[in-house]
Design a protein around this motif. Structure first.
Motif, PDB file in Angstrom:
ATOM      1  N   GLN A  51       0.817  -1.396  -0.174  1.00 37.47           N
ATOM      2  CA  GLN A  51       0.066   0.048  -0.045  1.00 37.47           C
ATOM      3  C   GLN A  51       0.907   1.292  -0.006  1.00 37.47           C
ATOM      4  N   LEU A  52       1.928   1.408   0.818  1.00 27.82           N
ATOM      5  CA  LEU A  52       2.847   2.265   0.872  1.00 27.82           C
ATOM      6  C   LEU A  52       3.589   2.470  -0.449  1.00 27.82           C
ATOM      7  N   GLU A  53       3.901   1.507  -1.176  1.00 28.42           N
ATOM      8  CA  GLU A  53       4.556   1.416  -2.657  1.00 28.42           C
ATOM      9  C   GLU A  53       3.588   2.004  -3.655  1.00 28.42           C
ATOM     10  N   GLN A  54       2.412   1.511  -3.479  1.00 26.54           N
ATOM     11  CA  GLN A  54       1.195   2.153  -4.387  1.00 26.54           C
ATOM     12  C   GLN A  54       1.004   3.562  -4.379  1.00 26.54           C
ATOM     13  N   LEU A  55       0.966   4.082  -2.932  1.00 18.63           N
ATOM     14  CA  LEU A  55       0.675   5.404  -2.477  1.00 18.63           C
ATOM     15  C   LEU A  55       2.018   6.125  -3.132  1.00 18.63           C
ATOM     16  N   THR A  56       3.069   5.751  -3.071  1.00 26.45           N
ATOM     17  CA  THR A  56       4.384   6.428  -3.522  1.00 26.45           C
ATOM     18  C   THR A  56       4.179   6.794  -4.909  1.00 26.45           C
ATOM     19  N   GLU A  57       3.986   5.696  -5.624  1.00 29.62           N
ATOM     20  CA  GLU A  57       3.813   5.652  -7.271  1.00 29.62           C
ATOM     21  C   GLU A  57       2.520   6.803  -7.772  1.00 29.62           C
ATOM     22  N   GLN A  58       1.508   6.715  -6.694  1.00 26.24           N
ATOM     23  CA  GLN A  58       0.580   7.788  -7.200  1.00 26.24           C
ATOM     24  C   GLN A  58       1.081   9.266  -7.335  1.00 26.24           C
ATOM     25  N   PHE A  59       1.897   9.420  -5.982  1.00 22.13           N
ATOM     26  CA  PHE A  59       2.215  10.785  -5.663  1.00 22.13           C
ATOM     27  C   PHE A  59       3.473  10.978  -6.579  1.00 22.13           C
ATOM     28  N   ILE A  60       4.139  10.035  -7.125  1.00 24.21           N
ATOM     29  CA  ILE A  60       5.213  10.339  -8.175  1.00 24.21           C
ATOM     30  C   ILE A  60       4.494  10.647  -9.579  1.00 24.21           C
ATOM     31  N   LYS A  96       6.698  20.844  -3.642  1.00 26.01           N
ATOM     32  CA  LYS A  96       7.714  20.654  -2.571  1.00 26.01           C
ATOM     33  C   LYS A  96       6.949  19.638  -1.491  1.00 26.01           C
ATOM     34  N   MET A  97       5.635  19.857  -1.318  1.00 23.10           N
ATOM     35  CA  MET A  97       4.923  18.834  -0.539  1.00 23.10           C
ATOM     36  C   MET A  97       4.930  17.470  -0.997  1.00 23.10           C
ATOM     37  N   LEU A  98       4.786  17.394  -2.259  1.00 23.93           N
ATOM     38  CA  LEU A  98       4.812  16.184  -2.798  1.00 23.93           C
ATOM     39  C   LEU A  98       6.140  15.283  -2.571  1.00 23.93           C
ATOM     40  N   GLU A  99       7.212  16.031  -2.835  1.00 24.48           N
ATOM     41  CA  GLU A  99       8.537  15.564  -2.652  1.00 24.48           C
ATOM     42  C   GLU A  99       8.791  15.171  -1.363  1.00 24.48           C
ATOM     43  N   LYS A 100       8.376  16.063  -0.460  1.00 24.24           N
ATOM     44  CA  LYS A 100       8.639  15.509   0.924  1.00 24.24           C
ATOM     45  C   LYS A 100       7.865  14.260   1.207  1.00 24.24           C
ATOM     46  N   GLN A 101       6.468  14.393   0.838  1.00 25.19           N
ATOM     47  CA  GLN A 101       5.826  13.060   1.288  1.00 25.19           C
ATOM     48  C   GLN A 101       6.485  11.773   0.526  1.00 25.19           C
ATOM     49  N   ILE A 102       6.800  11.730  -0.808  1.00 25.70           N
ATOM     50  CA  ILE A 102       7.428  10.762  -1.492  1.00 25.70           C
ATOM     51  C   ILE A 102       8.788  10.236  -0.578  1.00 25.70           C
ATOM     52  N   LYS A 103       9.679  10.929  -0.300  1.00 24.83           N
ATOM     53  CA  LYS A 103      10.538  10.672   0.678  1.00 24.83           C
ATOM     54  C   LYS A 103      10.240  10.183   1.846  1.00 24.83           C
ATOM     55  N   GLN A 104       9.474  10.711   2.511  1.00 22.80           N
ATOM     56  CA  GLN A 104       8.956  10.233   3.797  1.00 22.80           C
ATOM     57  C   GLN A 104       8.503   8.898   3.727  1.00 22.80           C
ATOM     58  N   ILE A 105       7.420   8.512   2.785  1.00 22.59           N
ATOM     59  CA  ILE A 105       7.138   7.194   2.604  1.00 22.59           C
ATOM     60  C   ILE A 105       8.241   6.012   1.953  1.00 22.59           C
ATOM     61  N   GLN A 106       8.741   6.722   1.231  1.00 19.23           N
ATOM     62  CA  GLN A 106       9.938   5.715   0.688  1.00 19.23           C
ATOM     63  C   GLN A 106      10.885   5.131   1.910  1.00 19.23           C
ATOM     64  N   ASP A 107      11.200   6.251   2.613  1.00 19.99           N
ATOM     65  CA  ASP A 107      12.143   5.954   3.750  1.00 19.99           C
ATOM     66  C   ASP A 107      11.556   5.150   4.787  1.00 19.99           C
ATOM     67  N   LYS A 108      10.283   5.287   5.170  1.00 20.75           N
ATOM     68  CA  LYS A 108       9.292   4.400   5.863  1.00 20.75           C
ATOM     69  C   LYS A 108       8.998   3.005   5.345  1.00 20.75           C
ATOM     70  N   LEU A 109       8.971   3.070   4.192  1.00 29.00           N
ATOM     71  CA  LEU A 109       8.870   1.636   3.558  1.00 29.00           C
ATOM     72  C   LEU A 109      10.149   0.984   3.643  1.00 29.00           C
ATOM     73  N   LEU A 110      11.490   1.328   3.324  1.00 29.91           N
ATOM     74  CA  LEU A 110      12.790   0.770   3.289  1.00 29.91           C
ATOM     75  C   LEU A 110      12.828   0.408   4.766  1.00 29.91           C
ATOM     76  N   LEU A 125      10.771  -2.644   5.719  1.00 34.15           N
ATOM     77  CA  LEU A 125      11.174  -4.158   4.831  1.00 34.15           C
ATOM     78  C   LEU A 125      12.354  -4.558   5.556  1.00 34.15           C
ATOM     79  N   GLU A 126      13.322  -3.571   5.961  1.00 33.34           N
ATOM     80  CA  GLU A 126      14.585  -3.948   6.405  1.00 33.34           C
ATOM     81  C   GLU A 126      14.408  -4.633   7.943  1.00 33.34           C
ATOM     82  N   LYS A 127      13.533  -4.100   8.707  1.00 34.00           N
ATOM     83  CA  LYS A 127      13.096  -4.645   9.954  1.00 34.00           C
ATOM     84  C   LYS A 127      12.493  -6.256   9.816  1.00 34.00           C
ATOM     85  N   ALA A 128      11.532  -6.241   8.909  1.00 34.97           N
ATOM     86  CA  ALA A 128      10.789  -7.373   8.780  1.00 34.97           C
ATOM     87  C   ALA A 128      11.740  -8.471   8.004  1.00 34.97           C
TER      88      ALA A 128
END
Length: 326
Positions: free
Chosen positions: A130-139, A171-185, A188-191
């Motif tokens: 879901q985070l990945e799909q949201l990132t793609e929508q924001f991109i 600017k808002m979209l770029e901030k959101q994309i970075k936050q979600i991508q960082d959270k996603l990684l 995944l690294e934890k799991a």
């Protein structure tokens, strides 16, 4: 010893609001229609029982609630790629299309084919998707805003407020994309700490690609061979030839996996120089006269083959993989 009886098969054509259902009652075809809601699910189980085998297509997100509900009730569930059902209908020369007919074909597929039971994916995989799909929508939104901004700035008269608003949105979209991508990684690294470390050992694959690959493959839990992974990514070659007169180009299927396909293609540029097996493969194909893109696609397949072998064996990449996985 008696062969256990096959369960009754219930074919379901799922749409946004309704379920078209086909099953046999005393060897006679019966059609039902119910709501695609919990009330409809309860009615379905009451009518067909939890011993029946429920078969449905993977139609967007609309099948998921039903599949989860049936699984929780202890009923066996099969979820089929719609392309497979389409080809099954074509193979049997089926004509016409309606929800009732589709449900009947899905039931027949479940009766005539060896099917694998569906199981829900791990919660972390579902949430990360879901985070990945949201990132793609924001991109995509970011690209639209950039295009709008460029078009606006080329006009002879430009509204300062419009430019300011678009820049703020960007600017808002770029901030959101970075936050979600960082959270996603991080998630995944934890799991999948062990798997990401293993995949990152492959020259050409970094941490982000390793995470995307794990997400794409569902943690490699239900992948039993590397060919499944290649097919899932849409990287299987598709030949177009007939007799001696038709000699079309060999292309990839491009079915599913567009995100991982584009990411792997970018990785292939690095892998063809730093990954021993990929380098040998690329040079061999180019020497045979294959164009660079075809050779790079072969490198993508090699990377997937290595990824499967490394995750399943828990052995990090070694240079002699050129011999092991050639």
């Amino acid at each position: 010893m008696a062969t256990p009886a096959k369960p009754k098969v219930v074919g379901i054509d799922v749409s946004k609001d309704s379920l078209a259902i086909c099953h046999l009652v005393e060897e006679k075809v019966q059609h039902l229609e119910m709501e695609n809601s919990k009330a409809g699910f309860q009615q379905l189980v009451k009518q067909c029982g939890t011993e029946s085998l429920y078969v449905m297509e993977a139609t967007g997100i609309y099948y998921l609630q039903l599949a989860y509900y049936l699984y929780e009730q202890g009923a066996p569930v099969v979820v089929v790629n719609p392309v497979i059902i389409k080809r099954f209908i074509q193979m049997h020369l089926g004509k016409g299309k309606s929800d009732k007919k589709d449900a009947q074909w899905i039931r027949r597929y479940g009766e005539q084919t060896q099917v694998a039971y569906w199981q829900p994916e791990e919660q972390v995989i579902v949430e990360c998707r879901q985070l990945e799909q949201l990132t793609e929508q924001f991109i995509k939104q970011r690209t639209m805003v950039i295009n709008s901004l460029e078009a606006l700035e080329r006009q002879p008269v430009v509204s300062e407020l419009a430019v300011k608003s678009l820049k703020q949105t960007l600017k808002m979209l770029e901030k959101q994309i970075k936050q979600i991508q960082d959270k996603l990684l991080v998630t995944l690294e934890k799991a999948f700490a062990k798997e990401i470390k293993l995949l990152s050992s492959i020259p050409g694959i970094g941490r982000k690609t390793a995470g995307m690959l794990l997400l794409f493959a569902g943690g490699f839990r239900n992948i039993t061979n590397y060919r499944q992974l290649i097919a899932k990514a849409g990287l299987s070659p598709r030949e177009f030839t007939s007799g001696s007169s038709i000699r079309g180009k060999v292309r990839i299927t491009k079915m599913g996996g567009s995100l991982i396909r584009s990411k792997l293609f970018m990785c292939s540029f690095s892998a063809k120089g730093s990954n021993a097996a990929c380098k040998a493969l690329y040079e061999r194909l180019v020497a045979k006269g294959k164009n660079g893109k075809v050779a790079l696609i072969a490198v993508c397949n090699k990377l997937l083959k290595q990824a499967f072998a490394i995750v399943k064996s828990s052995i990090p990449y070694r240079p002699d993989f050129a011999n092991i996985s050639a």
